[in-house]
Design a protein around this motif. Structure first.
Motif, PDB file in Angstrom:
ATOM      1  N   LEU A 212       0.828  -1.109   0.013  1.00 54.69           N
ATOM      2  CA  LEU A 212      -0.061   0.004   0.159  1.00 54.69           C
ATOM      3  C   LEU A 212       0.936   1.227   0.137  1.00 54.69           C
ATOM      4  CD1 LEU A 212      -2.484  -1.375   2.783  1.00 54.69           C
ATOM      5  CD2 LEU A 212      -2.741  -1.570   0.250  1.00 54.69           C
ATOM      6  N   PHE A 213       1.066   1.861  -1.094  1.00 55.06           N
ATOM      7  CA  PHE A 213       2.137   2.872  -1.297  1.00 55.06           C
ATOM      8  C   PHE A 213       1.462   4.313  -1.344  1.00 55.06           C
ATOM      9  CE2 PHE A 213       5.283   5.373  -3.830  1.00 55.06           C
ATOM     10  CZ  PHE A 213       6.526   4.917  -2.908  1.00 55.06           C
ATOM     11  N   ASP A 214       1.677   4.865  -0.233  1.00 59.20           N
ATOM     12  CA  ASP A 214       1.152   6.389  -0.318  1.00 59.20           C
ATOM     13  C   ASP A 214       2.460   7.260  -0.729  1.00 59.20           C
ATOM     14  OD1 ASP A 214       0.476   8.773   0.834  1.00 59.20           O
ATOM     15  OD2 ASP A 214       0.133   7.874   2.703  1.00 59.20           O
ATOM     16  N   SER A 215       1.966   7.917  -1.841  1.00 62.34           N
ATOM     17  CA  SER A 215       2.677   8.895  -2.540  1.00 62.34           C
ATOM     18  C   SER A 215       2.272  10.252  -2.579  1.00 62.34           C
ATOM     19  CB  SER A 215       2.665   8.167  -4.029  1.00 62.34           C
ATOM     20  OG  SER A 215       3.454   8.979  -4.786  1.00 62.34           O
ATOM     21  N   ALA A 216       1.580  10.552  -1.423  1.00 63.76           N
ATOM     22  CA  ALA A 216       1.054  11.968  -1.398  1.00 63.76           C
ATOM     23  C   ALA A 216       1.847  13.309  -1.404  1.00 63.76           C
ATOM     24  CB  ALA A 216       0.167  11.954   0.173  1.00 63.76           C
ATOM     25  N   TYR A 217       3.193  12.977  -1.079  1.00 69.61           N
ATOM     26  CA  TYR A 217       4.333  14.087  -1.064  1.00 69.61           C
ATOM     27  C   TYR A 217       5.052  13.945  -2.678  1.00 69.61           C
ATOM     28  CZ  TYR A 217       2.620  14.445   3.462  1.00 69.61           C
ATOM     29  OH  TYR A 217       1.595  14.343   4.724  1.00 69.61           O
ATOM     30  N   GLU A 218       4.575  13.027  -3.511  1.00 66.07           N
ATOM     31  CA  GLU A 218       5.459  12.914  -4.531  1.00 66.07           C
ATOM     32  C   GLU A 218       5.866  14.387  -5.152  1.00 66.07           C
ATOM     33  OE1 GLU A 218       4.750  13.292  -8.144  1.00 66.07           O
ATOM     34  OE2 GLU A 218       2.730  14.002  -7.489  1.00 66.07           O
ATOM     35  N   ALA A 236       5.347  -3.700 -10.305  1.00 66.87           N
ATOM     36  CA  ALA A 236       4.495  -3.115  -9.258  1.00 66.87           C
ATOM     37  C   ALA A 236       3.062  -3.291  -9.589  1.00 66.87           C
ATOM     38  CB  ALA A 236       4.901  -1.854  -9.034  1.00 66.87           C
ATOM     39  N   LYS A 237       2.622  -3.324 -10.925  1.00 66.98           N
ATOM     40  CA  LYS A 237       1.386  -3.434 -10.997  1.00 66.98           C
ATOM     41  C   LYS A 237       0.584  -4.738 -10.653  1.00 66.98           C
ATOM     42  CE  LYS A 237      -0.715  -1.507 -14.748  1.00 66.98           C
ATOM     43  NZ  LYS A 237      -0.856  -1.124 -16.115  1.00 66.98           N
ATOM     44  N   LYS A 238       1.458  -5.497 -10.283  1.00 65.78           N
ATOM     45  CA  LYS A 238       0.970  -7.085  -9.864  1.00 65.78           C
ATOM     46  C   LYS A 238       1.055  -7.130  -8.273  1.00 65.78           C
ATOM     47  CE  LYS A 238       2.290  -9.921 -13.623  1.00 65.78           C
ATOM     48  NZ  LYS A 238       0.956  -9.416 -14.643  1.00 65.78           N
ATOM     49  N   CYS A 239       1.484  -5.963  -7.613  1.00 66.49           N
ATOM     50  CA  CYS A 239       1.713  -6.134  -6.221  1.00 66.49           C
ATOM     51  C   CYS A 239       1.500  -4.802  -5.354  1.00 66.49           C
ATOM     52  CB  CYS A 239       2.926  -6.743  -5.672  1.00 66.49           C
ATOM     53  SG  CYS A 239       4.287  -5.559  -6.123  1.00 66.49           S
ATOM     54  N   ALA A 240       0.894  -3.801  -6.077  1.00 61.10           N
ATOM     55  CA  ALA A 240       0.958  -2.367  -5.387  1.00 61.10           C
ATOM     56  C   ALA A 240      -0.519  -1.785  -5.708  1.00 61.10           C
ATOM     57  CB  ALA A 240       2.049  -1.732  -5.454  1.00 61.10           C
ATOM     58  N   ILE A 241      -0.838  -0.880  -4.552  1.00 56.69           N
ATOM     59  CA  ILE A 241      -1.891   0.070  -4.868  1.00 56.69           C
ATOM     60  C   ILE A 241      -1.331   1.318  -4.239  1.00 56.69           C
ATOM     61  CG2 ILE A 241      -3.994   1.013  -3.670  1.00 56.69           C
ATOM     62  CD1 ILE A 241      -4.846  -2.050  -3.220  1.00 56.69           C
ATOM     63  N   GLU A 242      -1.530   2.345  -5.002  1.00 57.65           N
ATOM     64  CA  GLU A 242      -0.957   3.928  -4.857  1.00 57.65           C
ATOM     65  C   GLU A 242      -1.998   4.981  -4.449  1.00 57.65           C
ATOM     66  OE1 GLU A 242       2.776   5.152  -6.668  1.00 57.65           O
ATOM     67  OE2 GLU A 242       1.549   6.367  -7.845  1.00 57.65           O
ATOM     68  N   PHE A 243      -1.619   5.484  -3.384  1.00 59.65           N
ATOM     69  CA  PHE A 243      -2.364   6.543  -2.946  1.00 59.65           C
ATOM     70  C   PHE A 243      -1.971   7.989  -3.398  1.00 59.65           C
ATOM     71  CE2 PHE A 243      -2.876   3.035  -0.353  1.00 59.65           C
ATOM     72  CZ  PHE A 243      -4.096   2.710  -0.329  1.00 59.65           C
ATOM     73  N   ARG A 244      -2.612   8.935  -3.841  1.00 60.47           N
ATOM     74  CA  ARG A 244      -2.097  10.355  -4.245  1.00 60.47           C
ATOM     75  C   ARG A 244      -3.121  11.012  -3.645  1.00 60.47           C
ATOM     76  NH1 ARG A 244       1.491  11.122  -8.903  1.00 60.47           N
ATOM     77  NH2 ARG A 244       2.684   9.466  -9.149  1.00 60.47           N
ATOM     78  N   SER A 245      -2.521  12.403  -3.368  1.00 67.06           N
ATOM     79  CA  SER A 245      -3.633  13.637  -2.608  1.00 67.06           C
ATOM     80  C   SER A 245      -3.234  14.837  -3.540  1.00 67.06           C
ATOM     81  CB  SER A 245      -3.038  13.378  -1.460  1.00 67.06           C
ATOM     82  OG  SER A 245      -3.512  14.801  -0.683  1.00 67.06           O
ATOM     83  N   TYR A 246      -4.210  15.699  -3.435  1.00 69.34           N
ATOM     84  CA  TYR A 246      -4.003  17.085  -4.051  1.00 69.34           C
ATOM     85  C   TYR A 246      -3.675  17.929  -2.769  1.00 69.34           C
ATOM     86  CZ  TYR A 246      -5.594  15.195  -8.635  1.00 69.34           C
ATOM     87  OH  TYR A 246      -5.687  14.460  -9.683  1.00 69.34           O
ATOM     88  N   SER A 247      -3.778  17.459  -1.632  1.00 71.15           N
ATOM     89  CA  SER A 247      -3.863  18.169  -0.476  1.00 71.15           C
ATOM     90  C   SER A 247      -2.454  18.981  -0.494  1.00 71.15           C
ATOM     91  CB  SER A 247      -3.847  17.480   1.015  1.00 71.15           C
ATOM     92  OG  SER A 247      -5.089  16.881   1.018  1.00 71.15           O
TER      93      SER A 247
END
Ligand code: MLT
Length: 409
Positions: A212-218, A236-247
């Motif tokens: 579960l990859f949180d990329s909110a600060y990319e 990674a497409k076979k093993c990861a979910i990615e989270f992004r934020s506009y905050s």
């Protein structure tokens, strides 16, 4: 008799940032001081960029006419925004993420908290330590974390990230089913390069775990070898979910908009080994429990992908990065161990005097009228450390460093 979810009784009394806000409120009440500098919660201070303001004004006008009015939108987000994300955040970087793999939401906090809904509570978990408290707390709430024995959750393996190991976590040892990673990291502001992230992807593929990859600060990444997305890593497409934020990217902390990428090829298993597509499960979850981010916020988010929007957002990010540099160099100049701040709005410091994180908090609040976040609030490996954010104004950041120079920490 109604029985509550007693897992809530296992949680600390308040959420970390609510606790800090309460302590600062009490301090303010008792001192009446109006010169408190807040470098605690990562909340932005600069106004939204003109492109977003104009787009949201237009969106409000759309709501004023029956021909352009928008009621319930698609739970996964409007196509215009999903297409813009796919094109700009992924395809432009050579990453093949299609719009139906993108789920727009009201932010990464909700999504990283809610994602646990689609996984059985029997799954064991690993996460870096220190860590964004939402990952821990939501696993406690669901019962997945298990019992707390001597300050450790039985079903959560913590992967320490400290000055000693250069903030590079070792691979997990307990064969966890779910692995939370957040890079650029909240709270330490440190990063993994592509070659440092790859072993986690390889591990997850080998052990059939999900990252579960949180990329909110990319958006704060300045160095070339730091991946903006976990999907830059092969497999990674076979093993990861990615989270992004506009905050943090676009100052949307008060507007609320973000998204989660669940690749179509990502699968997990039933107890009898049946295969489930996580994209379908997350879609089902969102359609049932979420009515979509508002049309207005999604138009605002879309605008940051215009040429003007990109330039404007970058200029605000650069403003915060300049603050981060001031904090980092200021702390180093007074002999503190300090990291982060180069690819991140967070600077992580360690006291030289062996004081605890909360003692540091009290000292800085009482003597400097400066608010930060105690490192231990993010996990046991954060004890003795402290997080400062670069999200205040340039002037207040300079003043914060001047105040730090006047105390011995
Ligand atoms: C933080 O300060 O860690 C963040 O602002 C919290 C959040 O994004 O929810």
């Amino acid at each position: 008799m109604t029985i509550v979810n007693e897992n809530f009784a296992l949680l600390s009394e308040s959420y970390l940032f609510s606790e800090i806000a309460e302590r600062v409120r009490r301090f303010h009440e008792s001192t009446n001081s109006d010169d408190i500098i807040r470098l605690g919660i990562g909340d932005v201070t600069q106004p939204l960029c003109p492109a977003a303001i104009e787009a949201m004004h237009r969106a409000v006008d759309d709501m004023a006419s029956s021909t352009t009015f928008h009621g319930y939108g698609p739970e996964q987000g409007y196509q215009f925004l999903r297409d813009a994300i796919s094109q700009n955040d992924y395809r432009a970087r050579g990453i093949d993420i299609a719009s139906d793999e993108i789920f727009v939401s009201d932010g990464a906090k909700s999504d990283t908290g809610n994602i646990g809904d689609i996984f059985d509570i029997c799954n064991s978990v690993a996460m870096t330590d220190p860590v964004y408290p939402v990952y821990v707390d939501t696993n406690v709430m669901s019962g997945r974390a298990g019992a707390n024995v001597s300050g450790r959750w039985q079903n959560i393996e913590m992967m320490p990230c400290t000055f000693d190991n250069g903030f590079i976590p070792e691979l997990p040892k307990s064969n966890p089913a779910l692995i939370y990673l957040c890079f650029p990291n909240n709270p330490t502001g440190t990063v993994l390069t592509k070659s440092q992230l790859k072993p986690f992807v390889d591990y997850a593929l080998e052990h059939k775990s999900i990252i579960l990859f949180d990329s909110a600060y990319e958006a704060f990444i300045t160095e070339d070898d730091v991946p903006h997305s976990i999907f830059e890593i092969e497999g990674a497409k076979k093993c990861a979910i990615e989270f992004r934020s506009y905050s943090k990217t676009a100052g949307f902390t008060g507007i609320r908009c973000g998204y989660t990428v669940v690749p179509r090829e990502l699968i997990a298993y039933g107890r009898n080994g049946e295969q489930y597509e996580l994209n379908k499960l997350w879609k089902r979850r969102q359609c049932t429990k979420f009515n979509g981010a508002s049309y207005i916020s999604q138009r605002g988010a879309e605008s940051i992908y215009s040429e003007e929007g990109k330039k404007q957002v970058k200029s605000t990010i650069d403003y915060y990065l300049r603050n981060a540099k001031i904090l980092l160099e200021g702390c180093q100049s007074i002999g503190l161990q300090a990291t982060g701040g180069i690819n991140s709005p967070y600077v992580w410091i360690s006291s030289n005097r062996g004081v605890s994180s909360w003692q540091l908090f009290d000292l800085l609040l009482n003597e400097c009228h400066l608010v930060g976040t105690p490192g231990v609030g993010f996990g046991p490996s954060g004890e003795g450390c402290f997080r400062l954010t670069a999200f205040n104004t340039y002037e207040k950041t300079i003043e914060a460093v001047n105040r730090l120079k006047r105390v011995s920490i």
